[in-house]
Design an enzyme around this catalytic site. Sequence first.
Site, PDB file in Angstrom:
ATOM      1  NE  ARG A  85     -10.801  30.056 -13.292  1.00 16.82           N
ATOM      2  CZ  ARG A  85      -9.783  31.230 -12.890  1.00 16.82           C
ATOM      3  NH1 ARG A  85      -9.236  30.490 -12.055  1.00 16.82           N
ATOM      4  NH2 ARG A  85      -9.359  32.101 -13.335  1.00 16.82           N
ATOM      5  CG  HIS A 129      -4.803  32.940 -15.560  1.00 18.69           C
ATOM      6  ND1 HIS A 129      -5.689  32.120 -14.870  1.00 18.69           N
ATOM      7  CD2 HIS A 129      -3.817  33.311 -14.732  1.00 18.69           C
ATOM      8  CE1 HIS A 129      -5.209  32.155 -13.310  1.00 18.69           C
ATOM      9  NE2 HIS A 129      -3.926  32.695 -13.444  1.00 18.69           N
ATOM     10  CD  GLU A 174      -6.018  36.627  -9.332  1.00 19.83           C
ATOM     11  OE1 GLU A 174      -4.945  37.066  -9.365  1.00 19.83           O
ATOM     12  OE2 GLU A 174      -6.380  35.787  -8.566  1.00 19.83           O
ATOM     13  CG  ASN A 309      -9.293  33.916  -8.458  1.00 21.06           C
ATOM     14  OD1 ASN A 309     -10.184  32.819  -8.655  1.00 21.06           O
ATOM     15  ND2 ASN A 309      -8.440  34.392  -9.500  1.00 21.06           N
ATOM     16  CD  GLU A 375      -7.025  31.505  -9.173  1.00 24.28           C
ATOM     17  OE1 GLU A 375      -6.000  31.967  -8.386  1.00 24.28           O
ATOM     18  OE2 GLU A 375      -6.889  31.771 -10.558  1.00 24.28           O
TER      19      GLU A 375
HETATM   20  C1  FCB Z   1      -3.557  34.157  -8.215  1.00 22.27           C
HETATM   21  C2  FCB Z   1      -3.532  33.632  -9.818  1.00 22.27           C
HETATM   22  C3  FCB Z   1      -2.892  32.281 -10.050  1.00 22.27           C
HETATM   23  C4  FCB Z   1      -1.904  31.683  -8.992  1.00 22.27           C
HETATM   24  C5  FCB Z   1      -2.453  32.057  -7.527  1.00 22.27           C
HETATM   25  C6  FCB Z   1      -1.776  31.845  -6.488  1.00 22.27           C
HETATM   26  O1  FCB Z   1      -3.541  35.487  -8.292  1.00 22.27           O
HETATM   27  O2  FCB Z   1      -4.586  33.957 -10.470  1.00 22.27           O
HETATM   28  O3  FCB Z   1      -2.603  32.063 -11.223  1.00 22.27           O
HETATM   29  O4  FCB Z   1      -0.681  32.234  -9.094  1.00 22.27           O
HETATM   30  O5  FCB Z   1      -2.722  33.396  -7.246  1.00 22.27           O
END
Ligand code: FCB
Length: 467
Positions: A85, A129, A174, A309, A375
Amino acid sequence: MTITTMETRGTVVFPDDFVWGAATASYQIEGAAKEDGRGPSIWDTFSATPGKVREGDTGEVACDHYHRYRDDVALMKDLGLNAYRFSVAWPRIQPTGSGAANQAGLAFYDRLVDALLDAGITPYVTLYHWDLPQTLEDLGGWTSRDTAYRFADYAAIVHDRLGDRVSHWTTLNEPWVSAFLGYGNGVHAPGRTSAHDALRAAHHLLLGHGLAARALRAAGAEEIMLVVNSAPVLTPAQVNDPAAAVSAADAAAADRVHALLTRQFLDPALLGRYPAEVLEAAGRNGGTAHILDGDLEIINAPIDLVGINYYNPCVVEDGPGLPADAAWPGSEGVRFASAEAPVTAMGWPIVPSGLSRLLVRLSSDYPRVGLMVTENGAAFDDVVEDGRVHDGARLAYLEGHLRAAHAAIAQGADLRGYLVWSLLDNFEWAEGYGRRFGVVHVDYTTQARTPKDSALWYRDVITRNGL
Ligand code: FCB
């Protein structure tokens, strides 16, 4: 819901077609910030502003992945990843956020996708992102409705170039963080601090998601995903005892924060409506005039997967009389508490059972979409010793969370895959390079990559499809 019986030992096997991979993001790894016609993003501007990023770090060079992507793909192949990803940097594709595509920028992702496919790795493309073209921010950024339409145009351009080889598309990463850290408490780019702006940004991000999802679908995209930073919202007592009794006032605080964090995005996207808590928060912070008739129908465009995430739970309790936190408009009367749990180098509590709880709840609240952990990972202060990085704490973190993910599947969660954050140590936003999340260590002086023990262990997990 009780998650008290999670297996902490023994063999677990994941479903046959479970997807195993790793994730990164453009600004965090690419570098080459001024090459091949890339325009400036809000993160270039923000990181160049004194005091915004620890040690004054910027993404100008980062992991130099723009030049080293072939080696990085070879590394992914060695680790046995099925999926990767990554995000596309909008300012490489449209340097000022609108108008004609920059062919050199598209060509980079073209080469990356081909390299991945040659290596047998499935690309999962994230369109946004956080690196908004600075020109669009100058025109209002995500507080401007127009940005949502620009985002859909950009999505169509990228799909047009990569859609013949890429089936897995994510609109936003996010949106809560983009809106509430970017425009609410100002800890992230563009660093604005207004509850009204943050709530408007959240809505326009959602609108952009819906418009882009429609455009992608019309162009033939097979799978469309929205990625959210979600977390179970727990009281301090529930962190270590999921069955702990919760007072009515604490339960109300937790429900409200769950609405602000997760339902604010997933209810509009999947159910076509806003939670009352979000409309009330907007009502108290400049109103809801930015939500136009028909918007929710656009936002509710069909999608296939929700990406989660997850790093740690959100811990709250009733806090009578407290003002709202700047990142949480609508959180008046809520105390954000700390958890009694070991922490990572970020200070984030390690609570694997929170992932089970979250996945089970989301699968039951939104039964029509599949879930993917897009994530999950941890920063620790790693050291290279004789060419090895013995990151036992990260390995334990990942193992605990994989067991939790498996427990959620056993309880009925429709979880399709797991992507570790992150492939490489990288630019951790406001924390700069000081926080290492990679399963592969990066020496920022030489750009040498060293797989940590966790990476070698993860390779075995993938081979066994389990633990
Ligand atoms: C998330 C982000 C990613 C990274 C992690 C630790 O919020 O999507 O880019 O910074 O945290």
